[in-house]
Design an enzyme around this catalytic site. Structure first.
Site, PDB file in Angstrom:
ATOM      1  N   CYS A   1       1.128  -0.982  -0.027  1.00 45.01           N
ATOM      2  CA  CYS A   1       0.067   0.141  -0.309  1.00 45.01           C
ATOM      3  C   CYS A   1       1.062   1.688   0.542  1.00 45.01           C
ATOM      4  O   CYS A   1       1.674   1.203  -0.528  1.00 45.01           O
ATOM      5  CB  CYS A   1      -0.972   0.041   1.279  1.00 45.01           C
ATOM      6  SG  CYS A   1       0.357  -0.015   2.790  1.00 45.01           S
TER       7      CYS A   1
HETATM    8  O1  LIG Z   1      -1.430   2.528   2.508  1.00 49.07           O
HETATM    9  S1  LIG Z   1      -1.202   3.156   4.768  1.00 49.07           S
HETATM   10  O2  LIG Z   1      -2.162   2.004   5.691  1.00 49.07           O
HETATM   11  O3  LIG Z   1       0.365   2.300   4.750  1.00 49.07           O
HETATM   12  S2  LIG Z   1      -0.792   5.119   4.897  1.00 49.07           S
END
Ligand SMILES: O=S(=O)([O-])[S-]
Length: 102
Positions: free
Chosen positions: A65
């Site tokens: 992510c």
């Molecule tokens: O994408 S995140 O949850 O690390 S901010």
């Protein structure tokens, strides 16, 4: 017990080179479009659900992510569904980008 592993950018490169994992990007679509790890698929809800049901659970899975938090939740979900080798990229795409000077 944790049913996935966190993996560093360096180790994930080795994983990619040696085991060709399925790579899932769980950031926003616009950020995925702006740049992502080669061969990564953008995971929207529908794809996630179909992968959870149909993907080969023995194939390694690398999830990332932005910074490595959201991917842990998704990794846990895949682990709960019986995927055997699930990795969450520590530091997320931010770290990947920095290491690769992108
Ligand atoms: O994408 S995140 O949850 O690390 S901010």
């Amino acid at each position: 017990m944790k049913n996935f592993k966190t993996i560093s950018t360096a180790d994930s490169e080795q994983l990619i080179a040696e085991q060709q994992p399925m790579i899932l990007d769980c950031r926003d679509l616009k950020d995925y479009r702006a740049g992502h790890i080669e061969n990564a698929m953008h995971v929207h809800e529908q794809l996630r659900d179909s992968l959870l049901k149909k993907a080969d659970k023995a194939k390694p899975l690398l999830i990332y992510c932005y910074y490595g938090h959201a991917s842990e939740h998704l990794a846990e979900m895949f682990g709960d569904f019986g995927f055997q080798q699930v990795y969450s990229l520590a530091g997320g795409y931010a770290d990947w980008k920095e290491q690769h000077k992108l």
